[in-house]
Scaffold this motif. Structure first.
Motif: not given
Length: 204
Positions: A46-52
């Motif tokens: 699991w990883k924290n989701d990233e968005a730009f």
């Protein structure tokens, strides 16, 4: 398997037009849901989701993971993820999703919502890297959550609930005409894991 779905009309289309969404209900026994929920919580990277978005780098509390064949790359919200090799549990769940839908899936995007404070805004799974109009099998473990659809033109909404160990299938032109979301709620204090099995376009 199929302990609960006999009371549900799995052929019923939840959408009035412009797509097909079938809710197959709970597919697993209580012990099976506990087993898979534990496996997914403990053995997924699991990883924290990233968005730009609009030039801003956003990191969500919600966590994500991307698994699939051949290290597929998947880009959404201007962020790219590379598929990890399937785990044993994911392969088992993919086989069940394929049996229920008659579709071969080559990837899976997983979301971990720690509690009801975490959700997902309205969106469509219509990225060019996905095979157009192909079924998406959405499997849920953990807390029951409300799930919404909104038509892109008419703005009409459809609401349903996704139970622990259940399967929802979105197919045909659903992603073209409808948005969907997982609204936050103060009533849920448990975690939920969602798996969306997908078919990526294989480029030669």
């Amino acid at each position: 398997m199929d302990l609960f779905s006999s009371a549900i009309n799995t052929d019923r289309n939840l959408l009035p037009h412009g797509g097909t969404v079938n809710y197959l209900g709970q597919l697993f026994s209580h012990s099976e849901t506990q087993h898979y929920f534990k496996e997914l919580m403990e053995n997924i990277d699991w990883k924290n989701d990233e968005a730009f978005i609009m030039g801003k780098h956003i990191i969500t509390k919600r966590k994500v993971a991307w698994y699939g064949d051949n290290g597929y790359a998947y880009t959404y919200s201007n962020a790219t993820k590379y598929a990890l090799p399937w785990t044993k549990a994911l392969l088992e769940l993919r086989e069940i999703a394929e049996q229920k839908t008659g579709t071969k899936f080559n990837s899976c995007l997983l979301n971990l919502y720690h509690n009801g404070d975490e959700g997902m805004a309205y969106h469509s799974d219509d990225e060019k890297s996905l095979l157009k109009n192909s079924p998406i099998a959405s499997m849920s473990f953990g807390a029951e959550r409300r799930f919404l659809f909104k038509h892109k033109q008419t703005k009409e909404t459809i609401s349903t609930f996704l139970e622990n160990g259940s399967l929802l299938v979105m197919k045909d032109e659903t992603q073209t005409h409808w948005l969907h979301r997982l609204p936050p709620t103060k009533k849920v204090h448990q975690a939920r894991v969602n798996l969306t099995f997908r078919t990526m376009v294989i480029k030669s």
